[in-house]
Design a protein around this motif. Structure first.
Motif, PDB file in Angstrom:
ATOM      1  N   ALA A  13      35.089  38.769  31.637  1.00 58.15           N
ATOM      2  CA  ALA A  13      35.353  38.668  33.089  1.00 58.15           C
ATOM      3  C   ALA A  13      35.939  37.502  33.427  1.00 58.15           C
ATOM      4  N   ALA A  14      36.116  36.310  32.676  1.00 56.65           N
ATOM      5  CA  ALA A  14      36.943  35.389  33.075  1.00 56.65           C
ATOM      6  C   ALA A  14      38.499  35.538  32.946  1.00 56.65           C
ATOM      7  N   PHE A  15      38.931  36.413  31.800  1.00 58.30           N
ATOM      8  CA  PHE A  15      40.318  36.563  31.753  1.00 58.30           C
ATOM      9  C   PHE A  15      40.736  37.890  32.717  1.00 58.30           C
ATOM     10  N   LEU A  16      39.476  38.667  33.121  1.00 60.43           N
ATOM     11  CA  LEU A  16      40.023  39.614  33.909  1.00 60.43           C
ATOM     12  C   LEU A  16      40.158  39.215  35.280  1.00 60.43           C
ATOM     13  N   MET A  17      39.451  38.299  35.883  1.00 60.97           N
ATOM     14  CA  MET A  17      39.700  37.576  37.182  1.00 60.97           C
ATOM     15  C   MET A  17      40.996  36.929  36.815  1.00 60.97           C
ATOM     16  N   ALA A  18      41.269  36.103  36.187  1.00 66.24           N
ATOM     17  CA  ALA A  18      42.621  35.328  35.831  1.00 66.24           C
ATOM     18  C   ALA A  18      44.001  36.215  35.801  1.00 66.24           C
ATOM     19  N   THR A  19      43.859  37.272  34.885  1.00 62.65           N
ATOM     20  CA  THR A  19      44.968  38.125  34.820  1.00 62.65           C
ATOM     21  C   THR A  19      45.409  38.969  36.036  1.00 62.65           C
ATOM     22  N   SER A  20      43.996  39.123  36.690  1.00 65.03           N
ATOM     23  CA  SER A  20      44.480  39.975  38.060  1.00 65.03           C
ATOM     24  C   SER A  20      45.122  38.915  38.950  1.00 65.03           C
ATOM     25  N   ALA A  21      44.758  37.751  39.060  1.00 67.83           N
ATOM     26  CA  ALA A  21      45.483  36.752  40.035  1.00 67.83           C
ATOM     27  C   ALA A  21      46.853  36.634  39.514  1.00 67.83           C
ATOM     28  N   ILE A  22      47.285  36.439  38.039  1.00 69.35           N
ATOM     29  CA  ILE A  22      48.568  36.187  37.414  1.00 69.35           C
ATOM     30  C   ILE A  22      49.376  37.808  37.523  1.00 69.35           C
ATOM     31  N   MET A 151      51.062  35.275  27.888  1.00 66.43           N
ATOM     32  CA  MET A 151      51.680  34.911  29.138  1.00 66.43           C
ATOM     33  C   MET A 151      51.741  33.248  29.126  1.00 66.43           C
ATOM     34  N   ILE A 152      50.729  32.974  28.858  1.00 66.33           N
ATOM     35  CA  ILE A 152      50.423  31.227  28.703  1.00 66.33           C
ATOM     36  C   ILE A 152      51.228  30.595  27.628  1.00 66.33           C
ATOM     37  N   GLY A 153      51.308  31.346  26.426  1.00 64.50           N
ATOM     38  CA  GLY A 153      51.842  30.708  25.251  1.00 64.50           C
ATOM     39  C   GLY A 153      53.586  30.776  25.544  1.00 64.50           C
ATOM     40  N   LEU A 154      53.899  32.071  26.032  1.00 64.59           N
ATOM     41  CA  LEU A 154      55.362  32.087  26.091  1.00 64.59           C
ATOM     42  C   LEU A 154      55.847  30.990  27.180  1.00 64.59           C
ATOM     43  N   THR A 155      55.045  30.816  28.276  1.00 72.86           N
ATOM     44  CA  THR A 155      55.565  29.840  29.629  1.00 72.86           C
ATOM     45  C   THR A 155      55.346  28.550  28.895  1.00 72.86           C
ATOM     46  N   LEU A 156      54.511  28.073  28.233  1.00 70.16           N
ATOM     47  CA  LEU A 156      54.297  26.813  27.516  1.00 70.16           C
ATOM     48  C   LEU A 156      55.573  26.569  26.646  1.00 70.16           C
ATOM     49  N   MET A 232      48.398  28.544  33.706  1.00 69.66           N
ATOM     50  CA  MET A 232      49.582  29.387  34.041  1.00 69.66           C
ATOM     51  C   MET A 232      50.384  29.055  35.161  1.00 69.66           C
ATOM     52  N   ARG A 233      49.700  28.644  36.444  1.00 75.87           N
ATOM     53  CA  ARG A 233      50.532  28.160  37.485  1.00 75.87           C
ATOM     54  C   ARG A 233      51.089  26.777  37.315  1.00 75.87           C
TER      55      ARG A 233
END
Length: 393
Positions: A13-22, A151-156, A232-233
């Motif tokens: 649920a946490a990742f669904l919300m987060a990736t919906s935002a990103i 997404m987060i890994g590649l951006t970092l 991510m932001r």
């Protein structure tokens, strides 16, 4: 439900919300506002995180303790309010999904040289496949987690090479030199506005994680969702800041791609292609799932055939993108609308939090009510100012 299944549902649920935002808009807005506000954009991010948490905690806790979806809660607060809220959510979700599908098409265009329209159709088909599985919910959860880490890994990875002025960013996060109301509304609306803040809450309902005994876990999951999106932001903000602080201008056609290409050339552009595709495809899935969840309780037929309606939602979004394109003016307006939906939806939730026929003997913390009210009032004022700027100039 076993403890492992319950933990998986909370993380999902946490990742669904987060990736919906990103989504693609998230990437573009972060890059654009970083170029405009420079290090002071850190303050906007910090403020938006605090507002996001205030909104999200209220929504997830009330939805969970009531065991009811947001539209049903709204109808119990004011008869007909749930139908109005569902209409706003579905309209906004459909319009944004057109942009999400377009972002996925752009990702395929960067990675494989396919036309954005063909890439959008392929991406839409991939999203549809998720809901053809018998255990579609679990597949969706796992897919969101994998894409989130990618997404987060590649951006970092790129951030390390960007060499941003971290000291200045930290200083201006607490003592900004510039402020922008539109940036605040856009970030909050893009993170917890519209359908996004309800994505994880409704997912937990579907998995049976409800009641007062689940509030501790729900609270942790809701805050984790905001923190995942915020990581991510912040990573993207610092990456872009590292480039624009050197005097590099962002490409107006695709501003978020510029830092990746500048730092790592063609490899960087490929990395961005993966990021924007992952951001877009997870947002396509999250928008479709959550939008349909807002109408599923209105009719037993929709509830029984929920996955079919989700597939139809994705197909409709993909068809509009492939035939008409992205109606830019509509997307800009709906982006602002997302910011306006938040004070409406959160306001209804706050009223529901104090109605015994909805939440039983649960006592909603006063500090949450106050923080939620602050979000409602501030977002209503800022959204009003933003609309005036759009339409009056």
């Amino acid at each position: 439900m076993s403890s492992n299944s319950r933990r998986s549902a909370l993380v999902g649920a946490a990742f669904l919300m987060a990736t919906s935002a990103i989504g693609p808009g998230f990437l573009t807005q972060t890059a654009t506002f970083t170029q405009t506000l420079m290090a002071s954009f850190g303050f906007v991010i910090l403020l938006s995180i605090l507002l996001d948490i205030g909104a999200q905690l209220n929504i997830w806790r009330v939805v969970s303790v009531s065991g009811k979806k947001a539209q049903d809660i709204a109808n119990m607060v004011f008869p007909g309010a749930g139908y109005f809220l569902a209409l706003l959510i579905v309209m906004g979700g459909l319009a944004f999904n057109i942009g999400n599908v377009g972002g996925a098409g752009l990702g395929f265009n960067i990675l494989f040289g396919l036309s954005p329209e063909v890439g959008a159709i392929i991406s839409g088909a991939i999203a549809v496949c998720v809901f053809l599985f018998k255990e579609a919910g679990k597949v969706m959860d796992r897919f969101a987690q994998v894409m989130g880490f990618v997404m987060i890994g590649l951006t970092l990875f790129v951030l390390v090479k960007a060499n941003p002025p971290v000291g200045q960013a930290i200083s201006n996060t607490f003592f900004p030199e510039k402020l922008d109301a539109i940036a605040i509304v856009t970030l909050v609306g893009g993170t917890v506005g519209g359908y996004i803040s309800f994505a994880g809450a409704h997912r937990l309902l579907d998995e049976g994680v409800t009641g007062k005994e689940a509030l501790g876990e729900v609270t942790k999951s809701s805050v984790s969702a905001i923190l995942i999106a915020s990581i991510m932001r912040i990573a993207l903000f610092l990456t872009v800041l590292g480039v624009v602080s050197q005097g590099v201008a962002l490409n107006p056609k695709n501003p978020a791609s510029t830092p990746f290409e500048y730092i790592a050339g063609n490899v960087g552009l490929m990395i961005f292609g993966v990021i924007i595709w992952a951001a877009s495809i997870t947002s396509v899935i999250g928008a479709a799932y959550t939008s349909v969840s807002f109408i599923s309780s209105f009719n037993p037929f929709i509830q029984r055939h929920k996955n079919c309606f989700i597939v139809a939602f994705i197909v409709a979004s993909t068809a509009v993108l492939a035939t008409i394109g992205r109606p830019a003016q509509v997307l800009v307006f709906v982006g602002t609308l997302n910011g306006l939906i938040l004070p409406i939806s959160l306001g209804l939730i706050l009223i529901a939090a104090h109605k015994a026929n909805i939440i039983g003997d649960y006592k909603h913390p006063k500090w949450l009510t106050v923080s939620g009210a602050i979000v409602v009032v501030s977002m209503a004022i800022l959204s009003g100012q933003t609309l005036i700027k759009y339409f009056v100039g």
